[in-house]
Write an enzyme that holds these catalytic residues in place. Structure first.
Site, short mmCIF file in Angstrom:
data_model
loop_
_atom_site.label_atom_id
_atom_site.label_comp_id
_atom_site.label_asym_id
_atom_site.label_seq_id
_atom_site.Cartn_x
_atom_site.Cartn_y
_atom_site.Cartn_z
CD GLU A 108 3.97 -8.55 12.74
OE1 GLU A 108 4.77 -8.43 13.48
OE2 GLU A 108 3.51 -7.91 12.12
CB CYS A 121 -6.10 -5.52 15.18
SG CYS A 121 -5.78 -5.26 13.47
CB CYS A 128 -1.63 -8.44 1.62
SG CYS A 128 -3.27 -7.59 0.98
CB CYS A 132 -2.31 -0.63 -0.11
SG CYS A 132 -4.12 -1.26 -0.62
CB CYS A 135 0.00 -1.20 3.27
SG CYS A 135 -0.71 -2.55 4.53
CB CYS A 354 -2.98 1.60 10.49
SG CYS A 354 -4.56 1.45 11.23
N1 SAH Z 1 -6.89 -5.13 3.56
C1 SAH Z 1 -7.88 -4.42 4.18
C2 SAH Z 1 -7.82 -4.50 5.70
C3 SAH Z 1 -6.58 -3.65 6.19
S1 SAH Z 1 -7.07 -2.78 7.51
C4 SAH Z 1 -8.15 -3.05 3.89
O1 SAH Z 1 -7.31 -2.47 3.13
O2 SAH Z 1 -9.15 -2.29 4.48
C5 SAH Z 1 -5.87 -1.61 7.51
C6 SAH Z 1 -6.20 -0.16 7.22
O3 SAH Z 1 -4.95 0.56 7.47
C7 SAH Z 1 -6.80 0.03 5.86
O4 SAH Z 1 -7.55 1.11 5.73
C8 SAH Z 1 -5.40 0.24 5.24
O5 SAH Z 1 -5.46 1.14 3.93
C9 SAH Z 1 -4.66 1.19 6.28
N2 SAH Z 1 -3.17 1.39 6.11
C10 SAH Z 1 -2.56 0.51 5.37
N3 SAH Z 1 -0.94 1.19 5.56
C11 SAH Z 1 -1.11 2.16 6.28
C12 SAH Z 1 -0.09 2.96 6.80
N4 SAH Z 1 1.18 2.89 6.31
N5 SAH Z 1 -0.74 4.21 7.45
C13 SAH Z 1 -1.90 3.97 8.03
N6 SAH Z 1 -2.71 3.26 7.67
C14 SAH Z 1 -2.44 2.44 6.78
#
Ligand code: SAH
Length: 367
Positions: A108, A121, A128, A132, A135, A354
């Site tokens: 996506e 984006c 991945c 986390c 996410c 995000c």
């Molecule tokens: N893997 C990289 C790139 C992902 S960027 C990283 O972790 O930085 C996406 C951003 O959105 C990251 O800061 C991630 O922690 C955040 N993110 C992930 N899940 C989310 C959610 N459910 N709500 C808000 N932010 C989230």
């Protein structure tokens, strides 16, 4: 940016699925041409066709000889992505693209309209493995790496959709599915092509890379000395809490991560962004804001904090921090002298915000 990619990519570890010509940097294309008995200045001509005129067939490259066009045709395809779904948010400011690749995996990509222009984006991996807990992208784990050409192609596909409106992609964020530093060499190649003045020519300062905190790659990336904006997903300032939210913290705890950020500040002279996702009742109290400020001061870091209200993911049971408490968190950081903003949100209604993107495998036969 010319400095980027001092190391040669290890071709053996690349999936090389579709042989997209977008995977070749300008330098690699020059080498390919020389190896095929062609002058290397043709790389610039080919780049102009690919990235400025954005043609889809080698036959359209009319200033190249028929012989060279045939050779290109035998060796490469142009894009290996097929657009399967294109969705627009109700307010018209966000578009989500679902692309299918040669092996049936889908990725996506999100296009966002801001007051200052359009940003894309991009996704860096299929799935991945960082895991986390808030996410959607790591549900199902890592399926495979993306080749640089598959990342470049996301930008070209979106730009072609914008071409219809006479608009241009002005910035890129590496914040889609995947951990860019878990696919480091392909990401560096992607950055080179996207930034190349005969390529898409997006200035390094208009590109943002975000990592969950893979410390050795933070040192490597600092040494590349790019002007790319650099963000680290922090989310918590104690190892106990951060390890719970982001298992990567067990491998690279705060006492390893924070000095690498300091090194980044010092080596590049650039401020780093800390992304701090506010998870209701988890990490969003004023005390936590003060603890965050203290960590930044203690390590003497040059930081901008970007607060992200957590977005809903059905499989994850986090709750949102109330609006008033988000502002209180922001205010507390400001009082502590920290530079902070709250991330503007968009694309919820099409699951494009995000953390909401996920990788899927499509069965060809159900198409
Ligand atoms: N893997 C990289 C790139 C992902 S960027 C990283 O972790 O930085 C996406 C951003 O959105 C990251 O800061 C991630 O922690 C955040 N993110 C992930 N899940 C989310 C959610 N459910 N709500 C808000 N932010 C989230």
């Amino acid at each position: 940016m010319a400095e980027v990619m001092k190391k040669k990519r290890n071709k053996d570890t690349r999936p090389n699925l579709g042989n997209s010509i977008y995977s070749l940097t300008h330098e690699e294309l020059q080498t390919w041409l020389e190896n095929h008995g062609e002058p290397k200045f043709r790389a610039t001509q080919i780049f102009e066709w690919l990235y400025q005129k954005r043609v889809e067939y080698f036959e359209e490259m009319t200033n190249l000889s028929k012989g060279l066009r045939d050779k290109l045709n035998e060796s490469f395809t142009i894009t290996t992505l097929e657009t399967v779904v294109q969705q627009k948010s109700q307010d018209g400011r966000t578009m989500k693209f679902l692309f299918e690749m040669n092996d049936g995996y889908t990725i996506e990509t999100v296009l966002m309209k801001h007051d200052y222009g359009y940003s894309v984006c991009v996704t860096s991996q299929v799935g991945c493995r960082i895991g986390c807990t808030f996410c959607a992208s790591s549900i199902g784990g890592l399926k495979r790496q993306l080749e640089s050409g598959e990342i470049v192609s996301q930008v070209i596909k979106v730009q072609k959709a914008l071409d219809e409106q006479g608009e241009r992609v002005s910035s890129i964020v590496l914040m889609g599915i995947g951990e860019p530093f878990d696919n480091y060499e392909e990401i560096i190649a992607f950055l080179r092509t996207i930034n190349h003045n005969k390529g898409i020519n997006i200035g390094a300062r208009h590109i943002t890379l975000s990592t969950s905190g893979i410390v050795p790659r933070i040192y490597d990336f600092a040494d590349e000395k790019t002007q790319v904006n650099f963000a680290v997903s922090l989310h918590a300032v104690t190892n106990e809490r951060r390890s719970k939210l982001m298992p990567i913290n067990k491998a690279y705890p705060l006492e390893k991560l924070l000095p690498s950020v300091k090194y980044y500040n010092e080596t590049t002279g650039r401020r780093v962004t800390f992304e701090y996702g506010l998870l209701g009742g988890e990490n969003d109290s004023p005390d936590e804001a003060r603890a965050l400020a203290k960590v930044i001061r203690d390590y003497n870091l040059n930081i901008h904090v970007n607060l992200i209200p957590v977005n809903f993911v059905p499989e994850r049971d986090y709750v949102r921090t109330p609006r008033s408490q988000i502002f209180e968190f922001e205010r507390t950081l400001k009082e502590e002298g920290i530079n902070v903003t709250i991330r503007r949100e968009q694309g919820h209604d099409i699951d494009a915000a995000c953390g909401q993107l996920r990788a899927k495998e499509r069965k060809k036969e159900t198409r």
